[in-house]
Write a protein that holds these residues in place. Structure first.
Motif, PDB file in Angstrom:
ATOM      1  N   LEU A 149       0.778   4.354  -2.752  1.00  0.00           N
ATOM      2  CA  LEU A 149       0.595   5.771  -2.421  1.00  0.00           C
ATOM      3  C   LEU A 149       1.770   6.600  -2.959  1.00  0.00           C
ATOM      4  CD1 LEU A 149      -0.671   5.407   1.276  1.00  0.00           C
ATOM      5  CD2 LEU A 149      -2.059   5.856  -0.764  1.00  0.00           C
ATOM      6  N   ASP A 150       2.983   6.045  -2.835  1.00  0.00           N
ATOM      7  CA  ASP A 150       4.168   6.767  -3.321  1.00  0.00           C
ATOM      8  C   ASP A 150       4.176   6.889  -4.850  1.00  0.00           C
ATOM      9  OD1 ASP A 150       5.067   7.123  -0.727  1.00  0.00           O
ATOM     10  OD2 ASP A 150       6.288   5.310  -0.748  1.00  0.00           O
ATOM     11  N   LYS A 151       3.658   5.868  -5.533  1.00  0.00           N
ATOM     12  CA  LYS A 151       3.570   5.948  -6.997  1.00  0.00           C
ATOM     13  C   LYS A 151       2.588   7.048  -7.401  1.00  0.00           C
ATOM     14  CE  LYS A 151       4.683   1.141  -8.093  1.00  0.00           C
ATOM     15  NZ  LYS A 151       5.660   1.124  -9.176  1.00  0.00           N
TER      16      LYS A 151
ATOM     17  N   GLY B 109       9.178   3.105  12.055  1.00  0.00           N
ATOM     18  CA  GLY B 109      10.000   3.041  10.852  1.00  0.00           C
ATOM     19  C   GLY B 109      11.187   2.103  11.058  1.00  0.00           C
ATOM     20  N   ASP B 110      12.007   1.987  10.042  1.00  0.00           N
ATOM     21  CA  ASP B 110      13.177   1.115  10.124  1.00  0.00           C
ATOM     22  C   ASP B 110      14.193   1.681  11.109  1.00  0.00           C
ATOM     23  OD1 ASP B 110      11.897  -0.267   8.175  1.00  0.00           O
ATOM     24  OD2 ASP B 110      13.279   0.259   6.558  1.00  0.00           O
ATOM     25  N   GLN B 111      14.675   0.842  11.999  1.00  0.00           N
ATOM     26  CA  GLN B 111      15.690   1.266  12.982  1.00  0.00           C
ATOM     27  C   GLN B 111      16.372   0.028  13.572  1.00  0.00           C
ATOM     28  OE1 GLN B 111      14.073   0.265  15.953  1.00  0.00           O
ATOM     29  NE2 GLN B 111      12.128   0.111  14.876  1.00  0.00           N
TER      30      GLN B 111
ATOM     31  N   LEU C 244       0.819  -1.215   0.000  1.00  0.00           N
ATOM     32  CA  LEU C 244       0.000   0.000   0.000  1.00  0.00           C
ATOM     33  C   LEU C 244       0.858   1.273   0.000  1.00  0.00           C
ATOM     34  CD1 LEU C 244      -2.654   1.457   0.016  1.00  0.00           C
ATOM     35  CD2 LEU C 244      -2.847   1.033   2.479  1.00  0.00           C
ATOM     36  N   GLY C 245       1.942   1.275   0.772  1.00  0.00           N
ATOM     37  CA  GLY C 245       2.828   2.450   0.816  1.00  0.00           C
ATOM     38  C   GLY C 245       3.400   2.757  -0.562  1.00  0.00           C
ATOM     39  N   ASN C 246       3.849   1.712  -1.267  1.00  0.00           N
ATOM     40  CA  ASN C 246       4.395   1.918  -2.616  1.00  0.00           C
ATOM     41  C   ASN C 246       3.342   2.452  -3.577  1.00  0.00           C
ATOM     42  OD1 ASN C 246       6.862   1.032  -1.805  1.00  0.00           O
ATOM     43  ND2 ASN C 246       6.934  -0.765  -3.117  1.00  0.00           N
TER      44      ASN C 246
ATOM     45  N   PHE D 242       8.425  12.384  -2.153  1.00  0.00           N
ATOM     46  CA  PHE D 242       8.550  11.071  -1.507  1.00  0.00           C
ATOM     47  C   PHE D 242       8.995  11.259  -0.054  1.00  0.00           C
ATOM     48  CE2 PHE D 242      11.320   7.730  -0.005  1.00  0.00           C
ATOM     49  CZ  PHE D 242      10.584   6.582  -0.245  1.00  0.00           C
ATOM     50  N   PRO D 243       8.432  10.571   0.928  1.00  0.00           N
ATOM     51  CA  PRO D 243       7.284   9.675   0.825  1.00  0.00           C
ATOM     52  C   PRO D 243       5.979  10.461   0.714  1.00  0.00           C
ATOM     53  CG  PRO D 243       8.028   9.806   3.100  1.00  0.00           C
ATOM     54  CD  PRO D 243       8.977  10.639   2.297  1.00  0.00           C
ATOM     55  N   ALA D 244       5.032   9.926  -0.056  1.00  0.00           N
ATOM     56  CA  ALA D 244       3.813  10.678  -0.360  1.00  0.00           C
ATOM     57  C   ALA D 244       2.715  10.516   0.691  1.00  0.00           C
ATOM     58  CB  ALA D 244       3.274  10.242  -1.718  1.00  0.00           C
ATOM     59  N   GLY D 245       2.797   9.446   1.490  1.00  0.00           N
ATOM     60  CA  GLY D 245       1.734   9.129   2.448  1.00  0.00           C
ATOM     61  C   GLY D 245       1.262  10.318   3.294  1.00  0.00           C
ATOM     62  N   PRO D 246       2.183  11.026   3.957  1.00  0.00           N
ATOM     63  CA  PRO D 246       1.762  12.133   4.830  1.00  0.00           C
ATOM     64  C   PRO D 246       1.022  13.245   4.064  1.00  0.00           C
ATOM     65  CG  PRO D 246       4.030  11.515   5.312  1.00  0.00           C
ATOM     66  CD  PRO D 246       3.640  10.744   4.090  1.00  0.00           C
TER      67      PRO D 246
ATOM     68  N   VAL E 251       1.633  -2.229  12.403  1.00  0.00           N
ATOM     69  CA  VAL E 251       3.038  -1.809  12.289  1.00  0.00           C
ATOM     70  C   VAL E 251       3.344  -1.408  10.848  1.00  0.00           C
ATOM     71  CG1 VAL E 251       3.839  -3.263  14.207  1.00  0.00           C
ATOM     72  CG2 VAL E 251       3.904  -4.166  11.891  1.00  0.00           C
ATOM     73  N   GLY E 252       4.455  -0.684  10.662  1.00  0.00           N
ATOM     74  CA  GLY E 252       4.853  -0.224   9.324  1.00  0.00           C
ATOM     75  C   GLY E 252       4.486   1.240   9.126  1.00  0.00           C
ATOM     76  N   GLY E 253       5.162   1.865   8.165  1.00  0.00           N
ATOM     77  CA  GLY E 253       5.064   3.316   7.962  1.00  0.00           C
ATOM     78  C   GLY E 253       3.673   3.850   7.692  1.00  0.00           C
ATOM     79  N   VAL E 254       2.837   3.090   6.977  1.00  0.00           N
ATOM     80  CA  VAL E 254       1.485   3.564   6.663  1.00  0.00           C
ATOM     81  C   VAL E 254       0.646   3.648   7.952  1.00  0.00           C
ATOM     82  CG1 VAL E 254      -0.543   3.209   5.172  1.00  0.00           C
ATOM     83  CG2 VAL E 254       1.706   2.574   4.348  1.00  0.00           C
ATOM     84  N   GLY E 255       1.118   2.965   8.984  1.00  0.00           N
ATOM     85  CA  GLY E 255       0.465   3.011  10.294  1.00  0.00           C
ATOM     86  C   GLY E 255       0.457   4.397  10.912  1.00  0.00           C
ATOM     87  N   ALA E 256       1.215   5.317  10.332  1.00  0.00           N
ATOM     88  CA  ALA E 256       1.215   6.711  10.821  1.00  0.00           C
ATOM     89  C   ALA E 256      -0.098   7.408  10.459  1.00  0.00           C
ATOM     90  CB  ALA E 256       2.382   7.474  10.204  1.00  0.00           C
ATOM     91  N   ASN E 257      -0.855   6.841   9.537  1.00  0.00           N
ATOM     92  CA  ASN E 257      -2.054   7.505   9.029  1.00  0.00           C
ATOM     93  C   ASN E 257      -3.204   7.450  10.044  1.00  0.00           C
ATOM     94  OD1 ASN E 257      -4.697   7.632   7.466  1.00  0.00           O
ATOM     95  ND2 ASN E 257      -3.209   8.250   5.915  1.00  0.00           N
TER      96      ASN E 257
HETATM   97  P1  AMP Z   1       8.173   1.925   5.839  1.00  0.00           P
HETATM   98  O1  AMP Z   1       8.468   1.136   4.588  1.00  0.00           O
HETATM   99  O2  AMP Z   1       7.625   1.076   6.953  1.00  0.00           O
HETATM  100  O3  AMP Z   1       9.334   2.789   6.254  1.00  0.00           O
HETATM  101  O4  AMP Z   1       6.964   2.915   5.474  1.00  0.00           O
HETATM  102  C1  AMP Z   1       7.105   3.875   4.478  1.00  0.00           C
HETATM  103  C2  AMP Z   1       5.777   4.081   3.782  1.00  0.00           C
HETATM  104  O5  AMP Z   1       4.823   4.659   4.670  1.00  0.00           O
HETATM  105  C3  AMP Z   1       5.889   5.021   2.605  1.00  0.00           C
HETATM  106  O6  AMP Z   1       5.331   4.381   1.482  1.00  0.00           O
HETATM  107  C4  AMP Z   1       5.074   6.240   3.028  1.00  0.00           C
HETATM  108  O7  AMP Z   1       4.427   6.891   1.953  1.00  0.00           O
HETATM  109  C5  AMP Z   1       4.077   5.637   3.991  1.00  0.00           C
HETATM  110  N1  AMP Z   1       3.544   6.626   4.942  1.00  0.00           N
HETATM  111  C6  AMP Z   1       4.229   7.379   5.819  1.00  0.00           C
HETATM  112  N2  AMP Z   1       3.390   8.210   6.485  1.00  0.00           N
HETATM  113  C7  AMP Z   1       2.135   7.966   6.019  1.00  0.00           C
HETATM  114  C8  AMP Z   1       0.836   8.497   6.297  1.00  0.00           C
HETATM  115  N3  AMP Z   1       0.660   9.465   7.184  1.00  0.00           N
HETATM  116  N4  AMP Z   1      -0.214   7.997   5.599  1.00  0.00           N
HETATM  117  C9  AMP Z   1      -0.036   7.007   4.688  1.00  0.00           C
HETATM  118  N5  AMP Z   1       1.162   6.460   4.392  1.00  0.00           N
HETATM  119  C10 AMP Z   1       2.231   6.938   5.046  1.00  0.00           C
END
Ligand code: AMP
Ligand code: MG
Length: 314
Positions: free
Chosen positions: A159-161, A283-285, A155-157, A170-174, A250-256
């Motif tokens: 959104l980024d596309k 995020g990655d750490q 899903l993140g990819n 990039f990253p486009a999610g926020p 878990v994972g970056g999209v979880g910030a939404n």
């Molecule tokens: P990660 O691979 O776990 O580091 O997550 C990165 C992905 O999270 C990227 O594709 C971002 O676009 C997405 N991302 C970060 N913040 C948000 C957000 N607020 N809403 C949706 N996607 C997000």
């Protein structure tokens, strides 16, 4: 026991130090950024350049030195091949120089286990939504079982596309999350197949609607509502099927916030509880790699790199 964890599967070079009690003593990272995406040669150059500095900062933050470290955990995969190798060569050199054992771990499992430890959960259903990954995972007999996943893009990819097409960086999610606040709903395909989901057709439809003049705000709102509803549906099915009553995102999209809200509502409606992880552990750490290394120290040693390692593989 004190474990050093090294992350280098993609954009981030990170080092964490953790105790056997799960106390995070240090967690330092340096992220590669660019306008053109993850260019392998540049990522390698970045990781090589920052490795020693990140290590030094982590030791300083954790008030530890090599003599305190019991072993080195590193992320062996899945990930970008050149990024994995640069990390592996680094830890190999450090291990040799300081006489430490290496424990190669799975990066995705590390995302799950740090979230579980942080929230003190017993047996959650995991929803793992990052750039590359979209998976619903549970634990069965000490192993991970993938209940459902994306059949194409993470899903993140996706959104980024979309972000690249409408030039929002990039990253486009926020930014998509912000634009969605001003949008209204337009019909998009809803693609759930059993417990799997698919996003690439939705992206194609979104591109077609964009060409027809639908605003990016409306498309952001509709993408979020559709894709998050798909996830909520398959996660609920996985929870009903397995009888799990805790959900961990878990994972970056979880910030939404909207995704969290929808999952929280779904959980409340079925008497379950929703959990997530704080941003610094989402995020990655390196701390998550160190913790996964602690959990798997008897299982894994020096496994070189495994670019396509799945969570449900040994
Ligand atoms: P990660 O691979 O776990 O580091 O997550 C990165 C992905 O999270 C990227 O594709 C971002 O676009 C997405 N991302 C970060 N913040 C948000 C957000 N607020 N809403 C949706 N996607 C997000
Ligand atoms: Mg990750």
């Amino acid at each position: 026991m004190i474990i050093l964890g090294v992350e280098s599967t993609a954009h981030t070079f990170g080092i964490g130090v953790i105790s056997e009690k799960g106390e995070i003593l240090a967690n330092v990272k340096d992220m590669f950024t660019s306008k053109g995406g993850l260019i392998p040669d540049e990522v390698v150059e970045h990781h090589q350049k920052v490795a020693e500095v990140v290590l030094e900062k982590a030791f300083k933050q954790g008030k530890v030195s090599w003599s305190d470290i019991d072993f080195i955990a590193y992320s062996a995969g899945p990930g970008l091949d050149p990024a994995l190798w640069v990390g592996y060569h680094k830890v190999k050199a450090w291990a040799k120089e300081h006489g430490k054992k290496l424990v190669g771990v799975n990066h995705c499992c590390a995302h799950l286990s740090i979230g579980k430890m942080f929230n003190k959960l017993d047996d959650p259903c995991y929803l793992y939504v990052s750039g590359v990954n979209t998976q619903i995972v549970v634990e069965e007999d000490g192993k991970y079982r993938v209940m459902g996943e994306t059949l194409d893009l993470g899903l993140g990819n996706m959104l980024d596309k979309f972000g690249r097409i409408v030039k929002i960086g990039f990253p486009a999610g926020p930014e998509i999350e912000k634009l969605a606040l001003k949008g209204k709903y337009v019909d998009l395909p809803y693609v759930v197949k059993g417990m799997d989901v698919s996003f690439s057709g939705i992206l194609t439809k979104v591109e077609q609607l964009l060409d027809k003049g639908i605003s990016k705000e409306d498309l952001c709102f509709s993408m979020q509502e559709t894709c998050f509803a798909m996830l909520a549906e398959v996660v609920e099915r996985a929870m009903a099927h397995t009888g799990k009553n805790e959900l961990l995102l878990v994972g970056g999209v979880g910030a939404n916030k909207r995704l969290c809200e929808m999952l929280d509502i779904m959980c409340k409606e079925r008497g379950a509880k929703f959990f997530k992880v704080p941003m610094d552990l989402a995020g990655d750490q390196g701390a998550m790699i160190a913790w996964e290394g602690y959990l798997r120290q008897k299982e894994f040693g020096d496994v070189e790199v495994r670019p396509h390692w799945r969570v449900d593989e040994d």
